[in-house]
Design a protein around this motif. Structure first.
Motif, PDB file in Angstrom:
ATOM      1  N   GLU A  73       1.119  -1.269  -0.151  1.00 28.29           N
ATOM      2  CA  GLU A  73      -0.312  -0.321   0.347  1.00 28.29           C
ATOM      3  C   GLU A  73       0.732   0.962   0.530  1.00 28.29           C
ATOM      4  O   GLU A  73       1.272   1.459   0.611  1.00 28.29           O
ATOM      5  CB  GLU A  73      -0.838   0.165   1.053  1.00 28.29           C
ATOM      6  N   PHE A  74       0.517   2.181  -0.801  1.00 30.52           N
ATOM      7  CA  PHE A  74       1.080   3.452  -1.068  1.00 30.52           C
ATOM      8  C   PHE A  74       0.217   5.040  -0.713  1.00 30.52           C
ATOM      9  O   PHE A  74      -1.421   4.837  -1.367  1.00 30.52           O
ATOM     10  CB  PHE A  74       2.023   3.871  -2.609  1.00 30.52           C
ATOM     11  N   LEU A  75       0.400   5.593   0.537  1.00 26.93           N
ATOM     12  CA  LEU A  75      -0.862   6.628   0.273  1.00 26.93           C
ATOM     13  C   LEU A  75      -0.341   7.725  -0.653  1.00 26.93           C
ATOM     14  O   LEU A  75       0.949   7.827  -0.297  1.00 26.93           O
ATOM     15  CB  LEU A  75       0.171   7.263   1.726  1.00 26.93           C
ATOM     16  N   VAL A  76      -1.398   8.181  -1.370  1.00 28.74           N
ATOM     17  CA  VAL A  76      -1.112   8.881  -2.372  1.00 28.74           C
ATOM     18  C   VAL A  76      -1.830  10.267  -1.821  1.00 28.74           C
ATOM     19  O   VAL A  76      -3.049  10.186  -1.799  1.00 28.74           O
ATOM     20  CB  VAL A  76      -0.947   8.416  -3.864  1.00 28.74           C
ATOM     21  N   ASP A  77      -1.692  10.971  -2.273  1.00 27.43           N
ATOM     22  CA  ASP A  77      -2.431  12.350  -2.479  1.00 27.43           C
ATOM     23  C   ASP A  77      -3.494  12.437  -3.022  1.00 27.43           C
ATOM     24  O   ASP A  77      -4.391  12.945  -2.992  1.00 27.43           O
ATOM     25  CB  ASP A  77      -1.085  13.667  -2.657  1.00 27.43           C
ATOM     26  N   ASP A  78      -3.446  11.998  -4.000  1.00 29.64           N
ATOM     27  CA  ASP A  78      -4.712  12.032  -5.240  1.00 29.64           C
ATOM     28  C   ASP A  78      -4.596  10.387  -6.006  1.00 29.64           C
ATOM     29  O   ASP A  78      -4.349  10.573  -7.417  1.00 29.64           O
ATOM     30  CB  ASP A  78      -4.805  13.158  -5.596  1.00 29.64           C
ATOM     31  N   VAL A  79      -5.595  10.101  -5.490  1.00 27.40           N
ATOM     32  CA  VAL A  79      -5.991   8.389  -5.486  1.00 27.40           C
ATOM     33  C   VAL A  79      -6.495   8.097  -7.515  1.00 27.40           C
ATOM     34  O   VAL A  79      -6.126   7.617  -8.420  1.00 27.40           O
ATOM     35  CB  VAL A  79      -6.761   7.362  -5.629  1.00 27.40           C
ATOM     36  N   ASP A  80      -7.092   9.240  -8.358  1.00 19.42           N
ATOM     37  CA  ASP A  80      -7.893   9.906  -8.961  1.00 19.42           C
ATOM     38  C   ASP A  80      -6.424  10.032  -9.920  1.00 19.42           C
ATOM     39  O   ASP A  80      -6.320   9.535 -11.084  1.00 19.42           O
ATOM     40  CB  ASP A  80      -9.104  10.317  -9.240  1.00 19.42           C
ATOM     41  N   ALA A  81      -6.162  11.120  -9.881  1.00 17.19           N
ATOM     42  CA  ALA A  81      -5.142  11.509 -11.090  1.00 17.19           C
ATOM     43  C   ALA A  81      -3.322  10.831 -10.923  1.00 17.19           C
ATOM     44  O   ALA A  81      -3.206  10.108 -12.020  1.00 17.19           O
ATOM     45  CB  ALA A  81      -4.006  12.091  -9.868  1.00 17.19           C
ATOM     46  N   ALA A  82      -3.829   9.350  -9.801  1.00 10.95           N
ATOM     47  CA  ALA A  82      -2.763   8.434  -9.575  1.00 10.95           C
ATOM     48  C   ALA A  82      -2.786   7.308 -10.712  1.00 10.95           C
ATOM     49  O   ALA A  82      -2.215   6.879 -11.614  1.00 10.95           O
ATOM     50  CB  ALA A  82      -2.364   7.622  -8.402  1.00 10.95           C
ATOM     51  N   TYR A  83      -4.468   6.997 -10.999  1.00  9.77           N
ATOM     52  CA  TYR A  83      -5.341   6.040 -11.594  1.00  9.77           C
ATOM     53  C   TYR A  83      -4.288   6.379 -13.605  1.00  9.77           C
ATOM     54  O   TYR A  83      -4.385   5.451 -14.136  1.00  9.77           O
ATOM     55  CB  TYR A  83      -6.316   6.580 -11.312  1.00  9.77           C
ATOM     56  N   GLN A  84      -4.780   7.668 -14.072  1.00  4.21           N
ATOM     57  CA  GLN A  84      -4.815   8.352 -14.446  1.00  4.21           C
ATOM     58  C   GLN A  84      -3.343   7.803 -14.986  1.00  4.21           C
ATOM     59  O   GLN A  84      -2.786   7.522 -16.185  1.00  4.21           O
ATOM     60  CB  GLN A  84      -4.531   9.568 -14.835  1.00  4.21           C
ATOM     61  N   ARG A  85      -2.148   8.026 -14.520  1.00  2.66           N
ATOM     62  CA  ARG A  85      -0.969   7.463 -14.497  1.00  2.66           C
ATOM     63  C   ARG A  85      -1.070   5.850 -14.630  1.00  2.66           C
ATOM     64  O   ARG A  85       0.040   5.716 -14.537  1.00  2.66           O
ATOM     65  CB  ARG A  85      -0.205   8.040 -13.127  1.00  2.66           C
ATOM     66  N   VAL A  86      -1.416   5.389 -13.669  1.00  8.81           N
ATOM     67  CA  VAL A  86      -1.180   3.751 -13.802  1.00  8.81           C
ATOM     68  C   VAL A  86      -1.640   3.011 -14.520  1.00  8.81           C
ATOM     69  O   VAL A  86      -1.236   1.863 -15.027  1.00  8.81           O
ATOM     70  CB  VAL A  86      -1.833   3.706 -11.762  1.00  8.81           C
ATOM     71  N   ARG A  87      -2.640   3.513 -14.721  1.00  7.79           N
ATOM     72  CA  ARG A  87      -3.920   2.428 -15.635  1.00  7.79           C
ATOM     73  C   ARG A  87      -3.014   1.535 -17.024  1.00  7.79           C
ATOM     74  O   ARG A  87      -3.507   1.519 -17.150  1.00  7.79           O
ATOM     75  CB  ARG A  87      -5.380   3.281 -16.138  1.00  7.79           C
ATOM     76  N   ASN A 115       1.334  -9.672  -7.380  1.00  6.79           N
ATOM     77  CA  ASN A 115       1.634  -8.812  -6.606  1.00  6.79           C
ATOM     78  C   ASN A 115       0.527  -7.799  -6.735  1.00  6.79           C
ATOM     79  O   ASN A 115       0.181  -7.198  -7.162  1.00  6.79           O
ATOM     80  CB  ASN A 115       2.551  -8.465  -6.575  1.00  6.79           C
ATOM     81  N   LEU A 116      -0.635  -7.431  -5.477  1.00  3.05           N
ATOM     82  CA  LEU A 116      -1.467  -6.198  -5.188  1.00  3.05           C
ATOM     83  C   LEU A 116      -1.185  -5.038  -4.791  1.00  3.05           C
ATOM     84  O   LEU A 116      -0.227  -5.173  -4.169  1.00  3.05           O
ATOM     85  CB  LEU A 116      -2.847  -7.005  -4.412  1.00  3.05           C
ATOM     86  N   VAL A 117      -0.710  -3.966  -5.596  1.00  2.81           N
ATOM     87  CA  VAL A 117      -1.307  -2.639  -4.811  1.00  2.81           C
ATOM     88  C   VAL A 117      -2.523  -2.070  -5.184  1.00  2.81           C
ATOM     89  O   VAL A 117      -2.927  -2.607  -5.516  1.00  2.81           O
ATOM     90  CB  VAL A 117       0.068  -2.700  -6.350  1.00  2.81           C
ATOM     91  N   ASN A 118      -2.386  -1.472  -3.738  1.00  2.45           N
ATOM     92  CA  ASN A 118      -3.038  -0.504  -3.406  1.00  2.45           C
ATOM     93  C   ASN A 118      -2.992   1.194  -3.425  1.00  2.45           C
ATOM     94  O   ASN A 118      -1.780   1.160  -2.295  1.00  2.45           O
ATOM     95  CB  ASN A 118      -3.639  -0.512  -2.165  1.00  2.45           C
ATOM     96  N   TYR A 119      -3.396   2.183  -3.944  1.00  2.49           N
ATOM     97  CA  TYR A 119      -3.132   3.309  -4.102  1.00  2.49           C
ATOM     98  C   TYR A 119      -3.772   4.209  -2.568  1.00  2.49           C
ATOM     99  O   TYR A 119      -5.424   2.971  -3.503  1.00  2.49           O
ATOM    100  CB  TYR A 119      -2.666   4.723  -5.572  1.00  2.49           C
ATOM    101  N   PHE A 120      -4.273   4.651  -2.114  1.00  2.69           N
ATOM    102  CA  PHE A 120      -5.207   5.533  -1.502  1.00  2.69           C
ATOM    103  C   PHE A 120      -5.175   6.752  -0.907  1.00  2.69           C
ATOM    104  O   PHE A 120      -3.473   6.909  -1.039  1.00  2.69           O
ATOM    105  CB  PHE A 120      -5.790   3.619   0.369  1.00  2.69           C
ATOM    106  N   THR A 121      -5.914   7.115  -0.922  1.00  4.07           N
ATOM    107  CA  THR A 121      -5.504   8.369  -0.021  1.00  4.07           C
ATOM    108  C   THR A 121      -7.012   8.681   0.833  1.00  4.07           C
ATOM    109  O   THR A 121      -8.477   8.216   0.440  1.00  4.07           O
ATOM    110  CB  THR A 121      -6.553   9.468  -1.926  1.00  4.07           C
ATOM    111  N   PRO A 122      -6.698   9.275   2.165  1.00  8.86           N
ATOM    112  CA  PRO A 122      -7.786   9.256   2.777  1.00  8.86           C
ATOM    113  C   PRO A 122      -8.734  10.065   2.701  1.00  8.86           C
ATOM    114  O   PRO A 122      -8.006  10.977   2.125  1.00  8.86           O
ATOM    115  CB  PRO A 122      -7.063   9.698   4.049  1.00  8.86           C
TER     116      PRO A 122
END
Length: 135
Positions: A73-87, A115-122
């Motif tokens: 798991e990685f804490l990221v600033d903005d999951v939706d922006a990270a999704y655009q980069r990672v998809r 391996n499963l990777v989780n990006y999350f933002t509170p």
């Protein structure tokens, strides 16, 4: 006691390190051709080749690309922006950005070894508070 790092054992260390450098935007430090680390102030993700297993008692100790129980798991600033980069980099998107019942907005995907990777933002006040206090 302090958790120091998570280590992934892989049969293709260059491919896996390249994957994590692409999805995190952070360069790994290579210590040998069989061992590299991504370090920051809070955590370390280590990647070792299957050749390092000889130092721990042989190949019976661990098997590359067989994890079915751990999520990195990685804490990221903005999951939706990270999704655009990672998809387009991820091997598989398991779950697009979704707000979980415990208050984190989460993106779940697989690395090149499966391996499963989780990006999350509170996302909720309680999740933000939990993240800030470490509880």
């Amino acid at each position: 006691m302090k958790l120091s790092s998570i280590r992934i054992i892989t049969a293709d260390i260059k491919r896996l390190v390249n994957f994590y450098e692409q999805v995190t935007g952070i360069s790994f430090t290579w210590y040998t051709e069989d061992f590299a680390e991504l370090r920051n102030a809070h955590s370390t993700l280590a990647i070792g080749s299957t050749r390092t297993l000889a130092l721990f008692g042989g190949e019976k100790v661990a098997a590359a690309a067989t994890n079915r129980s751990v999520i990195i798991e990685f804490l990221v600033d903005d999951v939706d922006a990270a999704y655009q980069r990672v998809r387009d980099i991820a091997t598989e998107i398991v779950q697009e950005p979704t707000t979980m019942p415990w208050g984190n907005r989460s993106l779940l995907f697989r690395d090149t070894d499966g391996n499963l990777v989780n990006y999350f933002t509170p996302a909720t006040a309680a999740a933000k508070d939990r993240n800030e206090t470490g509880i």
